[in-house]
Design an enzyme around this catalytic site. Structure first.
Site, PDB file in Angstrom:
ATOM      1  N   THR A  15     -31.379  46.251 -42.056  1.00 18.91           N
ATOM      2  CA  THR A  15     -31.403  47.607 -42.590  1.00 18.91           C
ATOM      3  C   THR A  15     -31.968  48.541 -41.528  1.00 18.91           C
ATOM      4  O   THR A  15     -32.389  48.118 -40.443  1.00 18.91           O
ATOM      5  CB  THR A  15     -32.196  47.712 -43.894  1.00 18.91           C
ATOM      6  OG1 THR A  15     -31.907  48.965 -44.529  1.00 18.91           O
ATOM      7  CG2 THR A  15     -33.690  47.609 -43.657  1.00 18.91           C
ATOM      8  N   TYR A  16     -31.968  49.816 -41.850  1.00 23.21           N
ATOM      9  CA  TYR A  16     -32.467  50.844 -40.946  1.00 23.21           C
ATOM     10  C   TYR A  16     -33.605  51.597 -41.607  1.00 23.21           C
ATOM     11  O   TYR A  16     -33.549  51.911 -42.803  1.00 23.21           O
ATOM     12  CB  TYR A  16     -31.341  51.833 -40.594  1.00 23.21           C
ATOM     13  CG  TYR A  16     -31.826  53.064 -39.857  1.00 23.21           C
ATOM     14  CD1 TYR A  16     -32.239  52.987 -38.528  1.00 23.21           C
ATOM     15  CD2 TYR A  16     -31.881  54.302 -40.493  1.00 23.21           C
ATOM     16  CE1 TYR A  16     -32.708  54.122 -37.853  1.00 23.21           C
ATOM     17  CE2 TYR A  16     -32.337  55.438 -39.826  1.00 23.21           C
ATOM     18  CZ  TYR A  16     -32.745  55.337 -38.515  1.00 23.21           C
ATOM     19  OH  TYR A  16     -33.211  56.446 -37.851  1.00 23.21           O
ATOM     20  N   ARG A  45     -39.424  39.547 -43.859  1.00 18.27           N
ATOM     21  CA  ARG A  45     -39.061  39.857 -45.247  1.00 18.27           C
ATOM     22  C   ARG A  45     -37.783  39.140 -45.627  1.00 18.27           C
ATOM     23  O   ARG A  45     -37.037  38.637 -44.779  1.00 18.27           O
ATOM     24  CB  ARG A  45     -38.864  41.367 -45.407  1.00 18.27           C
ATOM     25  CG  ARG A  45     -37.747  41.923 -44.556  1.00 18.27           C
ATOM     26  CD  ARG A  45     -37.338  43.325 -44.938  1.00 18.27           C
ATOM     27  NE  ARG A  45     -36.385  43.871 -43.982  1.00 18.27           N
ATOM     28  CZ  ARG A  45     -35.089  43.592 -43.957  1.00 18.27           C
ATOM     29  NH1 ARG A  45     -34.583  42.751 -44.838  1.00 18.27           N
ATOM     30  NH2 ARG A  45     -34.299  44.128 -43.054  1.00 18.27           N
ATOM     31  N   GLY A 102     -36.929  44.366 -50.101  1.00 15.18           N
ATOM     32  CA  GLY A 102     -37.158  43.151 -49.338  1.00 15.18           C
ATOM     33  C   GLY A 102     -38.605  42.735 -49.483  1.00 15.18           C
ATOM     34  O   GLY A 102     -39.505  43.572 -49.323  1.00 15.18           O
ATOM     35  N   GLY A 112     -33.867  39.221 -47.216  1.00 16.95           N
ATOM     36  CA  GLY A 112     -32.754  40.126 -47.012  1.00 16.95           C
ATOM     37  C   GLY A 112     -32.198  40.079 -45.602  1.00 16.95           C
ATOM     38  O   GLY A 112     -32.521  39.195 -44.807  1.00 16.95           O
ATOM     39  N   CYS A 127     -27.480  45.801 -45.020  1.00 18.58           N
ATOM     40  CA  CYS A 127     -27.733  44.658 -45.905  1.00 18.58           C
ATOM     41  C   CYS A 127     -26.643  43.601 -45.780  1.00 18.58           C
ATOM     42  O   CYS A 127     -26.362  42.861 -46.724  1.00 18.58           O
ATOM     43  CB  CYS A 127     -27.873  45.118 -47.354  1.00 18.58           C
ATOM     44  SG  CYS A 127     -29.161  46.353 -47.585  1.00 18.58           S
TER      45      CYS A 127
END
Length: 211
Positions: free
Chosen positions: A75-76, A70, A139, A72, A168
């Site tokens: 992230t979690y 994706r 994303g 970006g 991010c």
């Protein structure tokens, strides 16, 4: 705008399993394949987007790290966070990446407004923020005009893992969730309302793209 098939997956689905399913669906679809929207949750995982810096993962601990295709950065994902994946044929829908992104942000902003919460966009940093804290991340990946991946909304989850990363790619970025802002809003009801708002937001965004 043709109907979008909504699929709500129960339980927790491993990120890599869903990633491979999205890629296979996108590779095999043709001009007649209906678009789909997947609503689900993942077990704990850090995902690295195509623009991610490994240095943004400070201490993953026991949480696995998965490379994603994706857009970006890092992230979690975890239990209590709603994820919506949008598998859309953009040209057929009369959409662009910009209108799709705008529609996702609008859906979250309108969802929060239902309970008097003010969500905001931030220039150059896709997603939705409340009082400077990030509540939703975006994303996407586009192949041959077809999208996959989508958005995640922090709903009722353990936010501590976000402290193990620069969310991010932004050091010291605070994060928040729906439950902290509106504790009486059930997890399932938030997911259902998010789907409703997303359907309306995408219709409005795509109509604008046709004008």
């Amino acid at each position: 705008m043709k109907p979008v098939l909504v699929r709500c997956w129960p339980g927790l689905l491993p990120y890599y399993t869903v990633l491979e399913a999205m890629k296979e669906f996108t590779a095999q679809r043709d001009a007649e394949t209906p678009d789909q929207c997947w609503l689900l949750q993942h077990p704990p995982v850090f995902t690295m987007g195509r623009n991610a810096d490994p240095g943004d993962i400070l201490d993953p601990g026991p949480i696995p790290v998965v490379q994603s295709d994706r857009g970006g950065k890092v992230t979690y994902h975890g239990p209590g966070q709603w994820v919506i994946y949008l598998l859309i044929d953009l040209p057929r829908m009369g959409a662009t990446v910009r209108t799709l992104t705008s529609g996702m942000e609008e859906a979250v902003i309108r969802l929060l407004a239902r309970r008097g919460i003010v969500g905001e966009r931030r220039p150059g940093a896709p997603g939705v923020y409340v009082n400077g804290a990030k509540i939703a991340s975006l994303g996407l990946r586009i192949q041959r005009g077809r999208s996959y991946h989508g958005l995640s909304l922090n709903t009722h989850m353990d936010l501590a893992p976000f402290q193990r990363i620069h969310p991010c790619g932004m050091p010291n970025l605070p994060v928040t969730q729906v439950h902290d802002l509106c504790p009486d809003w059930p997890l399932r009801a938030v997911g259902e309302a998010l789907l409703e708002e997303l359907a309306g937001a995408l219709q409005r965004s795509f109509r604008k793209g046709e004008e």
